[in-house]
Design an enzyme around this catalytic site. Sequence first.
Site, PDB file in Angstrom:
ATOM      1  N   GLU A 151      -2.951   7.121  -8.292  1.00  0.00           N
ATOM      2  CA  GLU A 151      -1.789   7.782  -7.671  1.00  0.00           C
ATOM      3  C   GLU A 151      -1.779   9.266  -8.004  1.00  0.00           C
ATOM      4  OE1 GLU A 151       2.075   6.399  -9.095  1.00  0.00           O
ATOM      5  OE2 GLU A 151       3.036   7.250  -7.311  1.00  0.00           O
ATOM      6  N   HIS A 158       5.571  -3.871 -11.381  1.00  0.00           N
ATOM      7  CA  HIS A 158       6.637  -3.211 -12.144  1.00  0.00           C
ATOM      8  C   HIS A 158       6.664  -3.706 -13.591  1.00  0.00           C
ATOM      9  CE1 HIS A 158       8.970  -2.123  -8.221  1.00  0.00           C
ATOM     10  NE2 HIS A 158       7.909  -1.381  -8.425  1.00  0.00           N
ATOM     11  N   GLU A 212      -0.876   6.473  -3.277  1.00  0.00           N
ATOM     12  CA  GLU A 212      -1.119   5.543  -4.381  1.00  0.00           C
ATOM     13  C   GLU A 212      -1.561   4.146  -3.941  1.00  0.00           C
ATOM     14  OE1 GLU A 212       2.581   4.171  -6.271  1.00  0.00           O
ATOM     15  OE2 GLU A 212       3.652   5.700  -5.140  1.00  0.00           O
ATOM     16  N   ARG A 270      -4.811   0.977  -9.602  1.00  0.00           N
ATOM     17  CA  ARG A 270      -4.062   1.870  -8.708  1.00  0.00           C
ATOM     18  C   ARG A 270      -4.432   3.292  -9.095  1.00  0.00           C
ATOM     19  NH1 ARG A 270       0.550  -0.054  -9.248  1.00  0.00           N
ATOM     20  NH2 ARG A 270       1.664   1.300 -10.691  1.00  0.00           N
ATOM     21  N   ASP A 306       0.949   4.038 -15.211  1.00  0.00           N
ATOM     22  CA  ASP A 306       1.746   4.718 -14.181  1.00  0.00           C
ATOM     23  C   ASP A 306       2.861   5.431 -14.918  1.00  0.00           C
ATOM     24  OD1 ASP A 306       3.385   5.548 -12.138  1.00  0.00           O
ATOM     25  OD2 ASP A 306       3.320   3.655 -11.026  1.00  0.00           O
ATOM     26  N   ASP A 336       4.606  11.730 -10.601  1.00  0.00           N
ATOM     27  CA  ASP A 336       4.433  10.271 -10.531  1.00  0.00           C
ATOM     28  C   ASP A 336       2.944  10.012 -10.367  1.00  0.00           C
ATOM     29  OD1 ASP A 336       4.578   7.575 -10.088  1.00  0.00           O
ATOM     30  OD2 ASP A 336       5.643   7.721  -8.177  1.00  0.00           O
ATOM     31  N   HIS A 367       5.464   7.623  -1.207  1.00  0.00           N
ATOM     32  CA  HIS A 367       6.890   7.896  -1.001  1.00  0.00           C
ATOM     33  C   HIS A 367       7.114   9.382  -1.157  1.00  0.00           C
ATOM     34  CE1 HIS A 367       6.986   8.013  -5.446  1.00  0.00           C
ATOM     35  NE2 HIS A 367       6.272   6.916  -5.392  1.00  0.00           N
ATOM     36  N   TYR A 402      -5.076  -5.458  -6.541  1.00  0.00           N
ATOM     37  CA  TYR A 402      -4.687  -6.294  -7.680  1.00  0.00           C
ATOM     38  C   TYR A 402      -5.225  -7.698  -7.432  1.00  0.00           C
ATOM     39  CZ  TYR A 402      -1.604  -2.308  -7.447  1.00  0.00           C
ATOM     40  OH  TYR A 402      -1.127  -1.020  -7.328  1.00  0.00           O
ATOM     41  N   ASP A 455      30.417   3.717 -28.482  1.00  0.00           N
ATOM     42  CA  ASP A 455      30.749   5.069 -28.013  1.00  0.00           C
ATOM     43  C   ASP A 455      29.493   5.946 -27.934  1.00  0.00           C
ATOM     44  OD1 ASP A 455      30.274   5.245 -30.682  1.00  0.00           O
ATOM     45  OD2 ASP A 455      32.020   6.497 -31.153  1.00  0.00           O
ATOM     46  N   HIS A 503      11.472   8.404  -6.358  1.00  0.00           N
ATOM     47  CA  HIS A 503      11.475   7.947  -4.967  1.00  0.00           C
ATOM     48  C   HIS A 503      12.501   8.823  -4.275  1.00  0.00           C
ATOM     49  CE1 HIS A 503       9.825   3.739  -6.239  1.00  0.00           C
ATOM     50  NE2 HIS A 503       8.983   4.711  -6.429  1.00  0.00           N
ATOM     51  N   HIS A 532       1.763  -3.299  -1.662  1.00  0.00           N
ATOM     52  CA  HIS A 532       2.794  -2.239  -1.618  1.00  0.00           C
ATOM     53  C   HIS A 532       2.361  -1.141  -0.654  1.00  0.00           C
ATOM     54  CE1 HIS A 532       0.361   0.438  -4.224  1.00  0.00           C
ATOM     55  NE2 HIS A 532       0.143  -0.607  -5.004  1.00  0.00           N
TER      56      HIS A 532
END
Length: 421
Positions: A390, A226, A367, A388, A243, A254, A337, A371, A23, A344, A333
């Site tokens: 961003e 990810h 971004e 990266r 990130d 972001d 966005h 890699y 619960d 997103h 990638h």
Amino acid sequence: MRSLGRDAIAILPAAPVRIRNGDIEYAYRQDSYFHYLTGFAEPEAVAVLAPGRAQGEYLLFVRDRDHEREDWDGPRAGPEGAVDDYGADDAFPIADIDEILFGLMEGRPKIYYTMGINEEFDPRVLGWVNALRVEARHGTCAPQEIAALSHLIDDLRLFKSRGELAALRRAAEITVGGHRRAMRCTRPGVTEYEIAAELGHEFQRHNAVHAYHPVIGGGANACILHYRNNDQVLRDGGLLLVDAGCEFDCYAADVTRTFPIGGRFTPAQRAVYEVVLRAQAAAIDKARPGNDWNDPHEAAVRTITHGLVEIGLLKGRPARLIKEGAYREFFGHRTGHWLGLDVHDVGDYKVGGEWRLLEPGMVITVEPGIYVRPSPKVPKEFWNIGVRIEDDLWIGAAGPEVLTSALEKDPDAVERLVQSS
Ligand code: GLY
Ligand code: MN
Ligand code: MN
């Protein structure tokens, strides 16, 4: 209200409470569309827009006041608060919705409601629609059409108001503080989750939360787009890719930064870093009104491909490599966005089959990344380098404003921050 038209009614339920286990509930996060239209933060609420209704066009159904429940769960606005504090024209207890909403739907052939998002609420809407069809046999007008409300709102949400921009600026500012703290705390021997905790502490002490599960990837984990385990020890010689962004008043930041765990880039790391940094600058420069959504991405692809050739990771003529998509092995990638209530954020990227033009008031991320996974085709000093960078941009009439520009990204400045721990 204008875009709905007078023969329509719009129905929008609040986000349901979700159970984590037993619960125990997840922290409640209001539905983004509901927040956008109402600012009302409680669950078990329904917003209704009934254009042209004489007694009021904007209605809220909300939980009634209940002293016993409020002693357990905290205060409720109640119908009175919904009118006084949230600007509803009219408000009713949620328990009365069957009776009242049914009457409001009568005589309106078009219903704006987004099916498929709220599984508990969908059958209730269908129940009202079917009941109206039965009634129609006695001469009233039955609903003819159920249309997605989300698509109408998406086009509004794409252009940020002054108030929304203020929330986004605040989210950006808090996020910058979190990343600085993460950099200062980074050194060999610290764990990825400790870095996540530093970010979380900085966010929460400003009344914000993580807007998404952060990626805190050290060493080879920086190459996992990810990566979410965040449970490894940081080792000297590797990079750390962070990130992470906070959500403030339901608006997200972001941001990604990549920095050397030991405080100094190796020559190979620095070479890759500088290509990504140049690619980001080229992409940001294209994020201006009149250009289309894909222009920043194309600029990043050009710079990254040229850079990969310069440092020897790709061989051949850049123009041909771009055409063949050779860069995708290292940059798989897209460059950004929409950003807003959702990380997103909503909004179409193509209109009529063509990339959408960028317009003042839009907010985007930029971004690019590179890699490099271990491979016999790649010199060993480049293995496991994942970078990266961003930032979040508001597109103004005169060009982009980087909302997260205060956060260091020059490689020397980044090294200094990490060393200042
Ligand atoms: N943090 C998710 C993204 O960068 O899109
Ligand atoms: Mn991100
Ligand atoms: Mn992003």
